[in-house]
Design a protein around this motif. Structure first.
Motif, mmCIF file in Angstrom:
data_model
loop_
_atom_site.group_PDB
_atom_site.id
_atom_site.type_symbol
_atom_site.label_atom_id
_atom_site.label_comp_id
_atom_site.label_asym_id
_atom_site.label_seq_id
_atom_site.Cartn_x
_atom_site.Cartn_y
_atom_site.Cartn_z
ATOM 1 N N LEU A 298 0.833 -1.204 0.000
ATOM 2 C CA LEU A 298 0.000 0.000 0.000
ATOM 3 C C LEU A 298 0.865 1.251 0.000
ATOM 4 O O LEU A 298 0.610 2.206 -0.748
ATOM 5 C CB LEU A 298 -0.903 -0.022 1.235
ATOM 6 C CG LEU A 298 -1.961 1.069 1.336
ATOM 7 C CD1 LEU A 298 -3.103 0.793 0.383
ATOM 8 C CD2 LEU A 298 -2.485 1.179 2.774
ATOM 9 N N LEU A 299 1.895 1.252 0.819
ATOM 10 C CA LEU A 299 2.767 2.423 0.937
ATOM 11 C C LEU A 299 3.619 2.608 -0.305
ATOM 12 O O LEU A 299 3.793 3.738 -0.788
ATOM 13 C CB LEU A 299 3.661 2.252 2.165
ATOM 14 C CG LEU A 299 2.938 2.198 3.512
ATOM 15 C CD1 LEU A 299 3.888 1.710 4.596
ATOM 16 C CD2 LEU A 299 2.348 3.549 3.875
ATOM 17 N N ALA A 332 7.788 5.373 6.922
ATOM 18 C CA ALA A 332 9.030 6.136 7.004
ATOM 19 C C ALA A 332 10.185 5.442 6.294
ATOM 20 O O ALA A 332 11.171 6.104 5.916
ATOM 21 C CB ALA A 332 9.398 6.376 8.471
ATOM 22 N N VAL A 333 10.071 4.116 6.059
ATOM 23 C CA VAL A 333 11.196 3.389 5.445
ATOM 24 C C VAL A 333 10.838 2.756 4.103
ATOM 25 O O VAL A 333 11.693 2.151 3.454
ATOM 26 C CB VAL A 333 11.750 2.305 6.399
ATOM 27 C CG1 VAL A 333 12.249 2.938 7.695
ATOM 28 C CG2 VAL A 333 10.715 1.217 6.684
ATOM 29 N N ILE A 334 9.592 2.890 3.687
ATOM 30 C CA ILE A 334 9.162 2.302 2.410
ATOM 31 C C ILE A 334 9.118 3.388 1.347
ATOM 32 O O ILE A 334 8.357 4.352 1.465
ATOM 33 C CB ILE A 334 7.778 1.633 2.540
ATOM 34 C CG1 ILE A 334 7.804 0.550 3.611
ATOM 35 C CG2 ILE A 334 7.343 1.065 1.186
ATOM 36 C CD1 ILE A 334 8.804 -0.553 3.367
ATOM 37 N N ASP A 422 9.800 7.989 1.133
ATOM 38 C CA ASP A 422 8.854 7.386 2.070
ATOM 39 C C ASP A 422 7.530 7.136 1.377
ATOM 40 O O ASP A 422 7.272 7.620 0.283
ATOM 41 C CB ASP A 422 8.657 8.280 3.304
ATOM 42 C CG ASP A 422 8.026 9.609 2.956
ATOM 43 O OD1 ASP A 422 6.794 9.647 2.793
ATOM 44 O OD2 ASP A 422 8.749 10.612 2.843
ATOM 45 N N GLY A 423 6.670 6.365 2.066
ATOM 46 C CA GLY A 423 5.410 5.957 1.479
ATOM 47 C C GLY A 423 4.316 6.991 1.528
ATOM 48 O O GLY A 423 3.236 6.769 0.970
ATOM 49 N N ILE A 437 -3.029 10.904 7.221
ATOM 50 C CA ILE A 437 -2.928 11.764 6.058
ATOM 51 C C ILE A 437 -2.093 11.053 5.010
ATOM 52 O O ILE A 437 -1.101 10.395 5.327
ATOM 53 C CB ILE A 437 -2.303 13.141 6.407
ATOM 54 C CG1 ILE A 437 -2.296 14.059 5.168
ATOM 55 C CG2 ILE A 437 -0.904 13.000 6.978
ATOM 56 C CD1 ILE A 437 -1.903 15.504 5.482
ATOM 57 N N LYS A 438 -2.510 11.170 3.773
ATOM 58 C CA LYS A 438 -1.758 10.620 2.642
ATOM 59 C C LYS A 438 -1.127 11.800 1.907
ATOM 60 O O LYS A 438 -1.831 12.646 1.355
ATOM 61 C CB LYS A 438 -2.703 9.847 1.721
ATOM 62 C CG LYS A 438 -2.073 9.322 0.447
ATOM 63 C CD LYS A 438 -3.135 8.558 -0.351
ATOM 64 C CE LYS A 438 -2.706 8.288 -1.762
ATOM 65 N NZ LYS A 438 -3.768 7.584 -2.532
#
Length: 610
Positions: A298-299, A332-334, A422-423, A437-438
């Motif tokens: 998803l991310l 934060a890492v994707i 980040d994602g 939030i996206k």
């Protein structure tokens, strides 16, 4: 070569596993108890079994009398009002023929409701949309409750349908289950052009006939809508979680490969049955690693914000407890690896042409950003999903390893050259509660807004204020009493055009709501799913026009510039009289759901966590 698993992914997975230990153990014990021994149809009475096969053809009836032939239940969301589900009309007969050829019998076990959010956007029926997910879960359970099946195939595509099917199927996790998709419609009017014309219509510069013509060119054929909303996010999830056959997600309806993949899913489910060569119950596929992989997919693709609800609810059905902190830490890492509308201009067909899921999954595996050691319906290990299906002579399917490079770097990239580090999905917190939030479609200069509040209780009220010219200024729209208890948590998709116009005019605007914005969340910063919701003690009910609110999509902050004492001293707004009326389009039947639904971060579900 696959890299070692990223330490943050490992840590989040371990935390989920620890948090879920008791509920997961209970789930697995329940599934083990349900499994028993032998074909379930031969444990029921003769009259019961006779009822179960009375409508079958003679050969199928004879097979079901015996003990060798696996019985496959089909749970279908077919209706021909949804373009995405119209192709499913043909699937049961394809499945029956393939099952017979594999020595099995397939029957439609039941149908589940499938409403179209595209039809109900901004209408009263949208108040039933989220609740339809849990109705679908119940209907799936009813379909499989006959307890005569050795395995199941779930046919569904769109927004609440796939999550509902999975929630229901998870309670039959002692059976193997494969999800069978229908595929996206061919590309029509580009999504970016559709969005431009919608904004013109919002400004009164395009009449209804012109807008309808544009929409009809965008939504023009059988298949899923081509933008990357919840429906296509569902398909990505089912593949990256190992519930589709590799490469099945985005093959168009009408392509001969589509039918061949449906037949291949049938042959495969026979192998996964307890009597087959590779018995694999659904409970073995649906573990913590699979759900973490789903969040990562998803991310990495900038997928639908609705899945901050659905993934939580789906996981709970399998005894796994997720929360928004898990999403935020993984984000934060994707890296963001796709640009598909609304996070870009391309559609899902362009994503598929660029290499699709095989390139995406392969790159994430190579970067150590997925659990590769999972069980899938294709067999052990996610490496199998680096392969793409092809039609072979005679109508079968053969899988071939795809190259790892994208064929269109404007649409799909690999982890060594992402669109963003980040994602783009963040947890927001502050004195108004928690929200998501996206930001993947929001330009950096728009991600922080501090401005006066303007209160609305309906998206139509905001549209009317926009039409009157009252909103040409910096402000944050607070649309409250849109949570699951208040009115079923409808999507507020019709807010996108006017807010987009105002942002384009140079104003700082944002949205804060306890409602949803759907998979089409776009360029305007939106703090959504605010919990607690206004009707359940949430601070949104204490806000007033003119309060200064700060939405910081970078730091993860959502707060009003008031002290706790000032907030507590405020009068609590009540549900407006117009919203207390729940008659029409069946809303009155869902009072039980509104009274018993859980909070957004718990999946906004009527079901208690497993």
């Amino acid at each position: 070569m696959t890299s070692p698993l990223h330490p943050v992914i490992a840590a989040v997975t371990d935390r989920i596993r620890d948090r879920s230990r008791d509920s997961r153990t209970t789930y697995l014990d329940d599934m083990a108890q349900a499994a028993g021994q032998g074909a379930p149809r031969h444990k029921i009475g003769c009259a019961n079994l006779a009822h179960a096969f009375a409508g079958c053809a003679a050969d199928d009836k004879a097979a079901l009398r015996g003990e060798a032939a696996p019985s496959i239940g089909i749970v279908t969301a077919y209706n021909d009002m949804l373009s995405a589900h119209q192709p499913l009309e043909r699937f049961p007969e394809i499945i029956r023929r393939a099952a017979r050829a594999a020595g099995a019998v397939a029957q439609v076990a039941g149908g589940v409701p499938a409403m179209c959010d595209g039809v109900t956007q901004g209408e009263a029926g949208m108040e039933l949309s989220l609740f339809s997910r849990d109705v679908i879960a119940l209907a799936t359970a009813v379909a499989l409750s006959h307890n005569t099946f050795d395995a199941a195939l779930c046919l569904g595509v769109c927004d609440k349908i796939v999550p509902g099917l999975l929630i229901g199927a998870a309670r039959f996790g002692h059976l193997p289950v494969i999800f069978v998709p229908g595929g996206p419609m061919p590309s029509g009017l580009p999504n970016s052009e559709k969005a431009r014309l919608r904004q013109l219509a919002a400004e009164g510069k395009l009449d209804r006939a012109g807008l309808l013509e544009a929409e009809a060119r965008a939504y023009h054929a059988p298949g899923t809508c081509t933008f990357y909303g919840t429906a296509n996010s569902n398909q990505m999830l089912m593949e990256i979680m190992g519930l589709h056959l590799p490469g099945a997600s985005f093959v168009n309806p009408g392509d001969p490969l589509r039918d061949a993949l449906t037949a291949a899913a049938t042959r495969r489910i026979v192998m996964l049955a307890a009597s087959g060569s590779e018995p694999t119950p659904l409970a073995q596929v649906l573990d913590e690693r699979a759900f973490v992989n789903g969040i990562i997919g998803l991310l990495a693709t900038g997928g639908s914000t609705n899945h901050t609800l659905h993934l939580v609810a789906m996981a709970a059905a399998a005894g796994i407890r997720l929360n928004w902190q898990d999403f935020s830490e993984l984000s934060a890492v994707i890296p963001l690896l796709t640009r598909i509308y609304p996070n870009g201009t391309a559609d899902v067909n362009a994503f598929q042409a660029a290499g699709g899921m095989a390139v995406l999954i392969g790159s994430l595996l190579d970067g150590g950003l997925l659990h590769g050691d999972v069980q899938t319906v294709a067999g052990p290990g996610l490496d199998r999903y680096r392969q793409v299906p092809a039609l072979e002579e005679g109508g079968g399917v053969v899988w071939k390893t795809a190259g790892g490079a994208s064929r269109d770097r404007d649409v799909l990239r690999t982890v060594d050259e992402p669109f963003a580090a980040d994602g783009g999905l963040k947890l927001l917190s502050g004195n108004l509660g928690r929200a998501v939030i996206k930001t993947s479609a929001v330009k950096p200069q728009h991600r922080i807004v501090e401005a006066p509040v303007r209160i609305f209780h309906d998206q139509a009220d905001l549209q009317a204020a926009f039409a009157r010219g009252e909103l040409d200024r910096d402000f944050i729209a607070v649309v409250r009493f849109q949570g699951p208890q208040a009115n079923g948590m409808p999507e507020l998709h019709k807010l996108t055009p006017p807010l987009g116009v105002l942002q384009d005019r140079g104003f700082k605007v944002a949205l804060v709501t306890d409602g949803r914005m759907s998979g089409a969340s776009g360029k305007v910063p939106a703090a959504i799913h605010v919990t607690p919701e206004a009707l359940d003690g949430g601070m949104l009910a204490r806000l007033q026009d003119g309060d200064i609110l700060r939405l910081d999509g970078e730091a993860g902050v959502l707060e009003v510039r008031l002290t706790e004492a000032e907030l507590q001293a405020r009068e609590v707004a009540s549900l407006p009289p117009a919203m207390q009326r729940t008659q029409g389009v069946g809303r009155e039947l869902f009072g039980l759901f509104r009274r018993n639904v859980g909070a957004a971060e718990a999946g906004a579900s009527i079901f208690a966590a497993a």
